[in-house]
Design an enzyme around this catalytic site. Structure first.
Site, PDB file in Angstrom:
ATOM      1  N   ASN A  45       0.893  -1.197   0.093  1.00  0.00           N
ATOM      2  CA  ASN A  45      -0.096  -0.067   0.083  1.00  0.00           C
ATOM      3  C   ASN A  45       0.865   1.348  -0.017  1.00  0.00           C
ATOM      4  O   ASN A  45       1.576   1.639   1.061  1.00  0.00           O
ATOM      5  CB  ASN A  45      -0.872   0.065   1.261  1.00  0.00           C
ATOM      6  CG  ASN A  45      -1.822   1.249   1.466  1.00  0.00           C
ATOM      7  OD1 ASN A  45      -1.905   1.992   0.373  1.00  0.00           O
ATOM      8  ND2 ASN A  45      -2.256   1.631   2.494  1.00  0.00           N
TER       9      ASN A  45
ATOM     10  N   LYS B 159      -0.013   4.270  -0.160  1.00  0.00           N
ATOM     11  CA  LYS B 159      -0.718   5.412   0.304  1.00  0.00           C
ATOM     12  C   LYS B 159      -0.373   6.779  -0.575  1.00  0.00           C
ATOM     13  O   LYS B 159      -0.377   6.698  -1.711  1.00  0.00           O
ATOM     14  CB  LYS B 159       0.003   5.712   1.821  1.00  0.00           C
ATOM     15  CG  LYS B 159      -0.094   4.365   2.724  1.00  0.00           C
ATOM     16  CD  LYS B 159       0.162   4.774   3.992  1.00  0.00           C
ATOM     17  CE  LYS B 159       0.411   3.515   4.916  1.00  0.00           C
ATOM     18  NZ  LYS B 159       0.139   3.612   6.158  1.00  0.00           N
TER      19      LYS B 159
ATOM     20  N   HIS C 239      -9.537   0.630   5.017  1.00  0.00           N
ATOM     21  CA  HIS C 239      -8.199   1.121   5.239  1.00  0.00           C
ATOM     22  C   HIS C 239      -8.482   2.163   6.584  1.00  0.00           C
ATOM     23  O   HIS C 239      -9.343   2.922   6.451  1.00  0.00           O
ATOM     24  CB  HIS C 239      -7.304   1.627   4.220  1.00  0.00           C
ATOM     25  CG  HIS C 239      -5.715   1.705   5.015  1.00  0.00           C
ATOM     26  ND1 HIS C 239      -5.269   2.530   5.782  1.00  0.00           N
ATOM     27  CD2 HIS C 239      -4.895   0.862   4.643  1.00  0.00           C
ATOM     28  CE1 HIS C 239      -4.159   2.207   6.085  1.00  0.00           C
ATOM     29  NE2 HIS C 239      -3.866   1.333   5.590  1.00  0.00           N
TER      30      HIS C 239
ATOM     31  N   GLU D  24      -6.874   4.507   7.573  1.00  0.00           N
ATOM     32  CA  GLU D  24      -6.710   5.905   7.531  1.00  0.00           C
ATOM     33  C   GLU D  24      -8.074   6.527   6.706  1.00  0.00           C
ATOM     34  O   GLU D  24      -8.346   7.629   7.059  1.00  0.00           O
ATOM     35  CB  GLU D  24      -5.434   5.949   6.490  1.00  0.00           C
ATOM     36  CG  GLU D  24      -4.172   5.961   7.331  1.00  0.00           C
ATOM     37  CD  GLU D  24      -3.129   5.413   6.586  1.00  0.00           C
ATOM     38  OE1 GLU D  24      -2.969   5.470   5.416  1.00  0.00           O
ATOM     39  OE2 GLU D  24      -2.037   4.869   7.450  1.00  0.00           O
TER      40      GLU D  24
ATOM     41  N   GLU E 247      -5.435  -5.335  10.358  1.00  0.00           N
ATOM     42  CA  GLU E 247      -4.543  -4.257  10.574  1.00  0.00           C
ATOM     43  C   GLU E 247      -4.832  -3.423  11.914  1.00  0.00           C
ATOM     44  O   GLU E 247      -5.600  -2.540  11.724  1.00  0.00           O
ATOM     45  CB  GLU E 247      -4.484  -3.184   9.538  1.00  0.00           C
ATOM     46  CG  GLU E 247      -4.242  -3.959   8.365  1.00  0.00           C
ATOM     47  CD  GLU E 247      -3.696  -2.666   7.146  1.00  0.00           C
ATOM     48  OE1 GLU E 247      -2.324  -2.979   6.855  1.00  0.00           O
ATOM     49  OE2 GLU E 247      -4.285  -1.756   6.801  1.00  0.00           O
TER      50      GLU E 247
ATOM     51  N   GLY F 139       2.473   2.102  10.536  1.00  0.00           N
ATOM     52  CA  GLY F 139       3.206   3.400  10.317  1.00  0.00           C
ATOM     53  C   GLY F 139       3.748   3.723  11.811  1.00  0.00           C
ATOM     54  O   GLY F 139       4.456   4.636  11.855  1.00  0.00           O
TER      55      GLY F 139
ATOM     56  N   SER G 196       3.212  -2.441  10.346  1.00  0.00           N
ATOM     57  CA  SER G 196       4.833  -2.294  10.684  1.00  0.00           C
ATOM     58  C   SER G 196       5.330  -3.424  10.190  1.00  0.00           C
ATOM     59  O   SER G 196       6.147  -4.212  10.720  1.00  0.00           O
ATOM     60  CB  SER G 196       5.227  -1.799  11.953  1.00  0.00           C
ATOM     61  OG  SER G 196       4.666  -0.675  11.874  1.00  0.00           O
TER      62      SER G 196
HETATM   63  C1  PEP Z   1      -0.758   0.060   5.742  1.00  0.00           C
HETATM   64  O1  PEP Z   1      -0.744   1.189   5.215  1.00  0.00           O
HETATM   65  O2  PEP Z   1      -1.637  -0.693   5.416  1.00  0.00           O
HETATM   66  C2  PEP Z   1       0.231  -0.334   6.577  1.00  0.00           C
HETATM   67  C3  PEP Z   1       0.146  -1.358   7.289  1.00  0.00           C
HETATM   68  O3  PEP Z   1       1.244   0.374   6.800  1.00  0.00           O
HETATM   69  P1  PEP Z   1       2.867   0.173   7.705  1.00  0.00           P
HETATM   70  O4  PEP Z   1       3.271  -1.113   6.873  1.00  0.00           O
HETATM   71  O5  PEP Z   1       3.632   1.221   7.177  1.00  0.00           O
HETATM   72  O6  PEP Z   1       2.536   0.133   9.091  1.00  0.00           O
END
Ligand code: PEP
Length: 251
Positions: free
Chosen positions: A9, A11, A96, A98, A168, A174, A214
């Site tokens: 992803n 973003k 997601h 976000e 997630e 992040g 992460s």
């Molecule tokens: C994501 O954007 O879905 C995500 C898991 O980001 P990160 O790996 O940076 O935590």
């Protein structure tokens, strides 16, 4: 046998030029060493055509990070499922964290988005996950079950076969904090149990459930070795070909 998916992803990163370069780097790395898993890239909308062109004819799939449920019309700034399909996408992220927490998307809206994705032939990746205070207060499982119920209600068994889920935990996205493999696997089991009670054992057995939060080259192998974890949705570490390829190779 469930597919193992490693998805990136991106973003709001990567313009068309840098996105095409990154996709080319990933493609080159995969040529040298077969992936043994399905790789999907989720670039920003404007970068999708450049990435689709770069990976054309390869095994790499491309998806949108978001969609609106209407097909067309006066919805300035939005993008429809049909547009994603027409641009060469096979997948789309729905819900997601976000989108849920920065843009205030609720289950009712996400259910309409998921419906639009399925109706247009896209394979949606439904993202679910709890906030830190919800985990600390012992509500994580309830939050995730409610998110599943709120979005998957009204989907039939056949449609469900095209849906994938990404667990997630919001506190892990992040932040550099990763759920322990045991905690992630235990929530994946809760999700599979929910699918089983709503759609039956076979549907639960076949459901691909990725972990996101992460995921990095140093922790991917341990997470992915859990039987319940069918892949990874990767944010930050998918922005460099080397780290994304390392995660793919750890499958
Ligand atoms: C994501 O954007 O879905 C995500 C898991 O980001 P990160 O790996 O940076 O935590």
């Amino acid at each position: 046998m469930r597919s193992i998916i490693v998805a990136g992803n991106w973003k709001m990163n990567m313009d068309p030029q840098s996105g095409a370069r990154l996709a080319a780097g990933i493609l080159k790395g995969l040529e040298k060493k077969p992936a043994g898993c399905v790789v999907i890239l989720f670039p920003p909308s404007v970068t999708i055509p450049a990435v689709v062109e770069t990976v054309e004819g390869s095994q790499i799939g491309v998806g949108g990070q978001n969609l609106y449920f209407e097909e067309s019309g006066a919805f300035t700034g939005e993008i429809s499922a049909g547009m994603l399909k027409g641009a060469g996408c096979g997948y789309v992220l729905v819900g997601h964290s976000e989108r849920r927490h920065i843009f205030g998307e609720d289950s009712e809206l996400l259910a309409r988005k998921l419906r639009a994705a399925l109706d247009s032939g896209l394979a949606p990746v439904l993202c679910v996950g709890e906030l830190l205070d919800q985990r600390e207060s012992g509500d994580a499982e309830k939050v995730v079950r409610d998110q599943l119920g709120g979005v998957l209600e009204g989907i039939d068994d056949r449609e469900l076969t095209r849906v994938m889920i990404a667990y997630e935990p919001v506190w892990a996205i992040g932040t550099g904090k990763t759920a322990t493999p045991e905690d992630a696997a235990s929530m994946h089991a809760v999700i599979r149990e929910w699918i089983s009670s709503s759609f039956g054992d076979d549907a639960a057995e076949e459901m691909t459930i990725m972990y996101g939060g992460s995921v990095k080259p140093h922790n991917a192998a341990t997470l992915l070795s859990e039987q319940e974890i069918d892949g990874a949705l990767v944010g930050g570490a998918s922005l460099e070909a080397a780290s994304f390829l390392d995660i793919i190779r750890s499958v």
